[in-house]
Enzyme design. Structure first.
Site, PDB file in Angstrom:
ATOM      1  N   SER A 136      38.637  25.523  40.816  1.00  0.00           N
ATOM      2  CA  SER A 136      37.338  25.520  39.737  1.00  0.00           C
ATOM      3  C   SER A 136      37.681  25.401  38.306  1.00  0.00           C
ATOM      4  O   SER A 136      39.125  24.523  37.723  1.00  0.00           O
ATOM      5  CB  SER A 136      37.072  27.530  39.714  1.00  0.00           C
ATOM      6  OG  SER A 136      36.267  27.673  38.059  1.00  0.00           O
ATOM      7  N   LYS A 162      34.359  23.835  42.526  1.00  0.00           N
ATOM      8  CA  LYS A 162      33.601  25.355  41.522  1.00  0.00           C
ATOM      9  C   LYS A 162      33.382  24.236  39.726  1.00  0.00           C
ATOM     10  O   LYS A 162      34.650  23.924  39.868  1.00  0.00           O
ATOM     11  CB  LYS A 162      33.699  26.667  41.790  1.00  0.00           C
ATOM     12  CG  LYS A 162      32.846  26.714  40.475  1.00  0.00           C
ATOM     13  CD  LYS A 162      33.323  28.601  40.806  1.00  0.00           C
ATOM     14  CE  LYS A 162      34.210  28.877  40.107  1.00  0.00           C
ATOM     15  NZ  LYS A 162      34.006  30.474  40.024  1.00  0.00           N
ATOM     16  N   LYS A 164      31.806  24.364  36.475  1.00  0.00           N
ATOM     17  CA  LYS A 164      31.277  25.418  35.803  1.00  0.00           C
ATOM     18  C   LYS A 164      30.193  24.663  34.822  1.00  0.00           C
ATOM     19  O   LYS A 164      30.479  23.589  34.287  1.00  0.00           O
ATOM     20  CB  LYS A 164      32.340  25.462  33.895  1.00  0.00           C
ATOM     21  CG  LYS A 164      33.209  26.847  34.515  1.00  0.00           C
ATOM     22  CD  LYS A 164      32.907  28.044  34.932  1.00  0.00           C
ATOM     23  CE  LYS A 164      34.501  29.378  35.192  1.00  0.00           C
ATOM     24  NZ  LYS A 164      34.196  30.179  35.792  1.00  0.00           N
ATOM     25  N   ASP A 189      28.291  27.394  38.748  1.00  0.00           N
ATOM     26  CA  ASP A 189      29.252  28.857  38.115  1.00  0.00           C
ATOM     27  C   ASP A 189      28.358  28.774  36.471  1.00  0.00           C
ATOM     28  O   ASP A 189      29.400  28.046  35.545  1.00  0.00           O
ATOM     29  CB  ASP A 189      31.102  29.087  37.719  1.00  0.00           C
ATOM     30  CG  ASP A 189      31.033  30.511  37.750  1.00  0.00           C
ATOM     31  OD1 ASP A 189      29.684  31.426  37.593  1.00  0.00           O
ATOM     32  OD2 ASP A 189      31.969  31.192  37.626  1.00  0.00           O
ATOM     33  N   GLU A 216      25.885  29.796  41.006  1.00  0.00           N
ATOM     34  CA  GLU A 216      26.963  30.914  40.851  1.00  0.00           C
ATOM     35  C   GLU A 216      26.807  31.938  39.568  1.00  0.00           C
ATOM     36  O   GLU A 216      26.808  31.071  38.389  1.00  0.00           O
ATOM     37  CB  GLU A 216      28.255  30.901  41.102  1.00  0.00           C
ATOM     38  CG  GLU A 216      29.341  32.402  41.141  1.00  0.00           C
ATOM     39  CD  GLU A 216      30.828  32.227  40.969  1.00  0.00           C
ATOM     40  OE1 GLU A 216      31.572  33.067  40.523  1.00  0.00           O
ATOM     41  OE2 GLU A 216      30.550  30.973  41.143  1.00  0.00           O
ATOM     42  N   ASP A 241      28.740  37.365  41.242  1.00  0.00           N
ATOM     43  CA  ASP A 241      30.039  37.195  40.498  1.00  0.00           C
ATOM     44  C   ASP A 241      29.388  38.639  39.024  1.00  0.00           C
ATOM     45  O   ASP A 241      30.398  39.972  40.435  1.00  0.00           O
ATOM     46  CB  ASP A 241      30.862  36.491  40.199  1.00  0.00           C
ATOM     47  CG  ASP A 241      31.870  36.490  39.253  1.00  0.00           C
ATOM     48  OD1 ASP A 241      32.234  37.607  39.257  1.00  0.00           O
ATOM     49  OD2 ASP A 241      31.859  35.402  38.645  1.00  0.00           O
ATOM     50  N   LYS A 265      35.975  39.236  43.798  1.00  0.00           N
ATOM     51  CA  LYS A 265      36.334  39.513  42.553  1.00  0.00           C
ATOM     52  C   LYS A 265      37.540  40.612  42.848  1.00  0.00           C
ATOM     53  O   LYS A 265      37.354  41.574  42.534  1.00  0.00           O
ATOM     54  CB  LYS A 265      36.228  38.910  41.327  1.00  0.00           C
ATOM     55  CG  LYS A 265      36.117  37.544  41.128  1.00  0.00           C
ATOM     56  CD  LYS A 265      35.550  37.169  39.773  1.00  0.00           C
ATOM     57  CE  LYS A 265      35.560  36.040  39.439  1.00  0.00           C
ATOM     58  NZ  LYS A 265      35.338  35.261  38.398  1.00  0.00           N
ATOM     59  N   GLY A 293      38.497  33.893  41.535  1.00  0.00           N
ATOM     60  CA  GLY A 293      39.857  34.143  40.564  1.00  0.00           C
ATOM     61  C   GLY A 293      39.534  34.133  39.352  1.00  0.00           C
ATOM     62  O   GLY A 293      39.026  33.736  38.941  1.00  0.00           O
TER      63      GLY A 293
END
Length: 376
Positions: A136, A162, A164, A189, A216, A241, A265, A293
């Site tokens: 990530s 991934k 952000k 995400d 996400e 999530d 998670k 995570g």
């Protein structure tokens, strides 16, 4: 089984690279480590991987320290239990506070697997010898800087990255990465940073041409209706999530058709007990899952690897090597990755990694000790 002694360690580790999300930037992490000792002398470790501030969710390090130390551990100490699911019943009256619960629950699973003499992955129902790992990456100053960070992870062998995103940092940086890496398994995400504002929706729809594995958590956790509407207006699968804290949330999202992929998670869902149950429920509904995570230290990272060995985890999980985030981890050997794969610890009981207790005490900002009174 009974817990005779429970300890908390507030430990700090610096990150090898600063990490920025839609809400804040961080250069180090403070996580709470849970050490449980049974009446037979066996030890189990867990990790409360809560953020320091109330940005990902309402819990913080300080709130978890209080809830775990003043409520969860006293409820658990001296109680007879035969399985971690039974141990979790001891704190059933505590509402919310899933991160705090997760660390104690994780320690119970590690202790039980150790006492039983089986690997944690086996105790959870795992079937894989190794799991596919992804990384990530946070928000960078420029798209070029982001592409540079992605290149490092691709070179290290990770098959999934991934990114952000946040309003104003979405379509352009994602397209920049996709241009450089046309075949990379890529997803984004948002951590709930978007609304149904027309500009926000246009940006989210604009990501469709990037061939992403998923978007996400685009909207706020409780806004399942917005997720359902977006899911039916874009081609990219919608992953949830923060919206899914317990099994009731998952059932609601399924009924509303608001979810195509589930990020499980351990911390968000209150521990391994609920995480396994969520995996089972998602599998019944043909919803693929992966393990997210919270930049866990080695204790939590090892638990994530064990969980990711369950058969429903068909997408790369956030179980990358320790060195991706920390120059020195708290476990030996540290979690390692080989061309994007992390081996499951099948040859050792419990979590499969030894906690460096001397190092934990060295980096701890404070500790707490609780002992059981007469059995009850």
């Amino acid at each position: 089984m009974q817990i005779a002694v429970a300890e908390l360690f507030l430990a700090r580790l610096p990150l090898v690279h600063e990490f920025e999300t839609s809400s804040h930037r961080k250069s180090y992490l403070d996580h709470i480590l849970v050490r449980l000792t049974s009446t037979t002398g066996a030890v189990g470790w867990g990790e409360i991987a809560s953020p320091s501030g109330p940005f990902y969710g309402p819990e913080t390090v300080e709130s978890c320290w209080n809830v775990a130390g003043e409520h969860l551990l006293p409820m658990l100490l001296g109680v007879e239990w035969s399985h971690p699911r039974d141990a979790a019943e001891s704190w059933r009256k505590v509402r919310g506070n899933e991160f705090a619960k997760a660390g104690v629950d994780m320690a119970c699973w590690d202790l039980w697997a150790t006492e039983t003499g089986v690997p944690l992955a086996q105790a959870l129902g795992g079937t894989r010898d190794r799991v596919v790992a992804g990384v990530s990456l946070g928000i960078e100053p420029t798209p070029a800087a982001l592409v540079e960070q992605v290149a490092k992870q691709v070179e290290a062998g990770y098959p999934r990255v991934k990114l952000k995103i946040a309003p104003g940092w979405d379509v352009e940086p994602v397209r920049a990465v996709r241009r450089e890496f046309p075949d990379l398994d890529l997803h984004v995400d948002a951590n709930g940073a978007y609304t149904e504002d027309p500009d926000h929706l246009a940006a989210l729809r604009g990501l469709d041409d990037a061939n992403l594995t998923m978007i996400e958590q685009p909207f706020a956790p409780h806004n399942l209706l917005a997720h359902a509407r977006l899911r039916h207006s874009v081609q990219t699968p919608i992953c949830l999530d923060e919206s899914i804290v317990d099994l009731d949330d998952l059932r609601t999202a399924l009924a509303l058709e608001a979810i195509a992929i589930l990020n499980i998670k351990v911390s968000r869902m209150g521990g391994l007990t609920t995480a396994v149950a969520a995996h089972d429920l998602a599998r019944q509904h043909d919803v693929p899952v992966w393990c997210g995570g919270m930049h866990e230290f080695g204790v939590g990272r090892a638990a994530n690897v064990a969980l990711s060995s369950l058969p429903g985890f068909t997408l790369p999980s956030d179980v990358s090597a320790s060195e991706k985030y920390y120059a020195r981890d708290i476990v030996t050997p540290p979690i390692s990755a080989d061309h994007g794969f992390v081996d499951v610890a099948w040859k050792a009981v419990g979590g499969g990694h030894t906690v460096d207790e001397a190092f934990v005490r060295e980096i701890s900002l404070r500790t707490m000790h609780r002992s059981a009174g007469p059995s009850r």
